[in-house]
Design an enzyme around this catalytic site. Structure first.
Site, PDB file in Angstrom:
ATOM      1  N   SER A 131      29.965  47.169  42.371  1.00  0.00           N
ATOM      2  CA  SER A 131      29.779  46.295  43.615  1.00  0.00           C
ATOM      3  C   SER A 131      29.353  47.438  44.660  1.00  0.00           C
ATOM      4  CB  SER A 131      31.083  45.632  44.273  1.00  0.00           C
ATOM      5  OG  SER A 131      30.922  45.515  45.297  1.00  0.00           O
ATOM      6  N   TYR A 156      41.221  45.628  45.106  1.00  0.00           N
ATOM      7  CA  TYR A 156      40.149  45.229  44.442  1.00  0.00           C
ATOM      8  C   TYR A 156      38.792  46.030  44.442  1.00  0.00           C
ATOM      9  CZ  TYR A 156      35.660  43.050  43.394  1.00  0.00           C
ATOM     10  OH  TYR A 156      34.303  42.742  43.083  1.00  0.00           O
ATOM     11  N   LYS A 160      37.028  48.522  41.034  1.00  0.00           N
ATOM     12  CA  LYS A 160      35.608  48.804  40.621  1.00  0.00           C
ATOM     13  C   LYS A 160      35.105  50.276  40.654  1.00  0.00           C
ATOM     14  CE  LYS A 160      34.696  44.706  40.169  1.00  0.00           C
ATOM     15  NZ  LYS A 160      34.297  44.200  38.724  1.00  0.00           N
TER      16      LYS A 160
HETATM   17  P1  NAD Z   1      34.003  34.654  39.015  1.00  0.00           P
HETATM   18  O1  NAD Z   1      35.601  34.768  39.577  1.00  0.00           O
HETATM   19  O2  NAD Z   1      33.389  33.547  39.427  1.00  0.00           O
HETATM   20  O3  NAD Z   1      34.054  35.041  37.590  1.00  0.00           O
HETATM   21  C1  NAD Z   1      34.802  35.772  36.862  1.00  0.00           C
HETATM   22  C2  NAD Z   1      35.203  35.120  35.498  1.00  0.00           C
HETATM   23  O4  NAD Z   1      36.152  35.900  34.942  1.00  0.00           O
HETATM   24  C3  NAD Z   1      36.033  33.936  35.836  1.00  0.00           C
HETATM   25  O5  NAD Z   1      35.355  32.606  35.140  1.00  0.00           O
HETATM   26  C4  NAD Z   1      37.646  34.185  35.418  1.00  0.00           C
HETATM   27  O6  NAD Z   1      38.053  32.922  35.005  1.00  0.00           O
HETATM   28  C5  NAD Z   1      37.238  35.197  34.284  1.00  0.00           C
HETATM   29  N1  NAD Z   1      38.358  36.105  34.194  1.00  0.00           N
HETATM   30  C6  NAD Z   1      39.137  36.850  35.210  1.00  0.00           C
HETATM   31  N2  NAD Z   1      39.993  37.518  34.633  1.00  0.00           N
HETATM   32  C7  NAD Z   1      39.838  37.388  33.166  1.00  0.00           C
HETATM   33  C8  NAD Z   1      40.503  37.913  32.068  1.00  0.00           C
HETATM   34  N3  NAD Z   1      41.457  38.607  32.332  1.00  0.00           N
HETATM   35  N4  NAD Z   1      40.122  37.802  30.979  1.00  0.00           N
HETATM   36  C9  NAD Z   1      39.194  36.590  30.718  1.00  0.00           C
HETATM   37  N5  NAD Z   1      38.745  35.994  31.945  1.00  0.00           N
HETATM   38  C10 NAD Z   1      38.989  36.512  32.998  1.00  0.00           C
HETATM   39  O7  NAD Z   1      33.536  35.920  39.815  1.00  0.00           O
HETATM   40  P2  NAD Z   1      31.815  36.359  39.990  1.00  0.00           P
HETATM   41  O8  NAD Z   1      31.503  36.014  41.300  1.00  0.00           O
HETATM   42  O9  NAD Z   1      31.118  35.766  38.972  1.00  0.00           O
HETATM   43  O10 NAD Z   1      32.153  37.640  39.769  1.00  0.00           O
HETATM   44  C11 NAD Z   1      31.794  38.247  38.433  1.00  0.00           C
HETATM   45  C12 NAD Z   1      31.856  40.076  38.453  1.00  0.00           C
HETATM   46  O11 NAD Z   1      31.097  40.496  39.600  1.00  0.00           O
HETATM   47  C13 NAD Z   1      33.265  40.366  38.960  1.00  0.00           C
HETATM   48  O12 NAD Z   1      33.583  41.539  38.068  1.00  0.00           O
HETATM   49  C14 NAD Z   1      33.333  40.724  40.304  1.00  0.00           C
HETATM   50  O13 NAD Z   1      34.125  41.644  40.745  1.00  0.00           O
HETATM   51  C15 NAD Z   1      31.827  41.126  40.402  1.00  0.00           C
HETATM   52  N6  NAD Z   1      31.134  41.258  41.796  1.00  0.00           N
HETATM   53  C16 NAD Z   1      31.032  40.042  42.301  1.00  0.00           C
HETATM   54  C17 NAD Z   1      30.305  39.931  43.405  1.00  0.00           C
HETATM   55  C18 NAD Z   1      30.299  38.589  44.372  1.00  0.00           C
HETATM   56  O14 NAD Z   1      29.962  38.485  45.446  1.00  0.00           O
HETATM   57  N7  NAD Z   1      30.283  37.406  43.499  1.00  0.00           N
HETATM   58  C19 NAD Z   1      30.137  41.097  44.305  1.00  0.00           C
HETATM   59  C20 NAD Z   1      30.016  42.316  43.526  1.00  0.00           C
HETATM   60  C21 NAD Z   1      30.553  42.415  42.239  1.00  0.00           C
END
Ligand code: NAD
Ligand code: UDP
Length: 344
Positions: A131, A156, A160
């Protein structure tokens, strides 16, 4: 049905917001996909949505990555894996401040378990969801991948940073190769109208709050500060369409499989253009034809004034470029929000 000619990728968190869009991109390009998701922030119904877009479902294991024996069983069964895209994580900044151990356990133990299984099974290619939060409040804009990583302001954000370090160190002492993608602000929804963000409870992010205000769930959008030193006084971010983010993962996997590049690489995934909160609101109003009620409030603690990406490295070395406009981000988010309301 599996496609014997193409590679097979494991996508953790593949039923979540960015993961599900990436599963669709992979299936549409005829790759085979195995998904692990513990459904802590997603629904199994997303599998049907994926099938209705692609005509087939990925193989799905509803397990928790912190459960090492369950993860080992998946690796024992799925012998064809060529790469892993690791999305699974908890991502709510405020919650991570209240429950740091939950975040460190979920986001870091899962990563270590996953990398252990990858190395034990000679699955040597990993794409990691990082991120732009690692840059904190940058000294120079736009931020390049060489910009300093600043001390994380939340547990959080720290997961990362530490995640990147764990992966970096491991790639220096094993066969593992990895690309960390530092996303800026992913927004919008799938062009089919069948996939999008499903925030559980009250969202924290700007775009779901805009669309939920537009359908009357909230009386107005709170704008956190208009006294920043930006042209209109509101904060600036690099918003990027979730489908562009998804494509970056396909390209990153293909780069790893081609053997090009260093063992560990980092790329910014943004558009390179910053928009203010008020510009995003205007773009939404244009896309929806609505007037959005807003209220200017105090600054939100911990907010960065402005951040946007230098995308030269991802454009030139990764060979990826964002193609979708802010208008497309807003119109797809609006179509998605309306589809949710129509189901209620
Ligand atoms: P999201 O919450 O929609 O998706 C994450 C998925 O991981 C969920 O479906 C959840 O059920 C699953 N999950 C969480 N912990 C788990 C575990 N221990 N075992 C199995 N499954 C698990 O999030 P997103 O927005 O799709 O983000 C995806 C990734 O991108 C994350 O790592 C997040 O930190 C990173 N990210 C997101 C953003 C954003 O703005 N959405 C920005 C930067 C980075
Ligand atoms: N924001 C806002 N009102 C809201 C939610 C967010 O004004 O109800 C602003 C926030 O201050 C930030 C921008 O919108 O400047 C993007 O916030 P978001 O939480 O979506 O992403 P992040 O701050 O993590 O980049």
């Amino acid at each position: 049905m599996a496609n014997p000619g193409k590679g097979t990728f494991l996508i953790t968190g593949g039923l979540g917001y960015i993961g599900s869009h990436t599963v669709v991109e992979m299936l549409q390009r005829n790759y085979n996909v195995v998904v692990i998701d513990n459904l802590s922030n997603s629904s199994e119904l997303v599998l049907d949505r994926i099938a209705s877009i692609c005509g087939r479902k990925p193989v799905f294991y509803p397990i928790d990555l912190c459960d090492k024996p369950a993860l080992e069983a998946v690796f024992a069964k799925e012998k064809e894996l060529q790469a892993v895209i690791h999305f699974a994580a908890l991502k709510a900044v405020g919650e991570s401040v209240e429950k740091p151990l939950l975040y460190y356990k979920n986001n870091l133990i899962s990563l270590v378990n996953l990398m252990d299984c990858m190395i034990e099974n000679s699955v040597n290619n990993l794409v990691f969801s990082s991120s732009c939060t690692v840059y904190g409040e940058p000294d120079v804009l736009p931020v390049t991948e060489k910009s300093p990583v600043k001390q994380a302001i939340s547990p959080y954000g720290n997961t990362k940073q530490v995640g990147e370090e764990i992966i970096h160190d491991t790639t220096q002492s094993s066969q593992l190769r990895s690309i960390a993608l530092r996303y800026f602000n992913p927004v919008g929804a799938h062009s089919s109208g069948k996939l999008g963000e499903l925030p559980l409870g009250k969202p924290n992010n700007l775009v779901p709050l805009i669309t939920q205000t537009a359908v009357g769930i909230f009386p107005f959008l709170r704008i956190f500060g208009n006294d920043y030193s930006t042209p209109d006084g509101t904060c600036i971010r690099d918003y990027i369409h979730v489908e562009d983010v998804a494509v970056a993962h396909v390209i990153a996997c293909e780069r790893l499989l081609s053997g090009k590049g260093e063992n560990y690489e980092v790329f910014n995934i943004g558009t390179g253009t910053g928009y203010s909160v008020l510009e995003v609101v205007k773009a939404f109003e244009k896309a929806s034809g609505l007037n959005l009620p807003i209220q200017i409030e105090e600054r939100r603690a911990g907010d960065i004034e402005k951040v946007f990406a230098d995308t030269s490295l991802s454009n030139q070395i990764l060979g990826w470029k964002a193609t979708r406009s802010l208008d497309e981000m807003m119109s797809s988010a609006w179509v998605w929000q309306q589809s949710l309301i129509n189901k209620e």
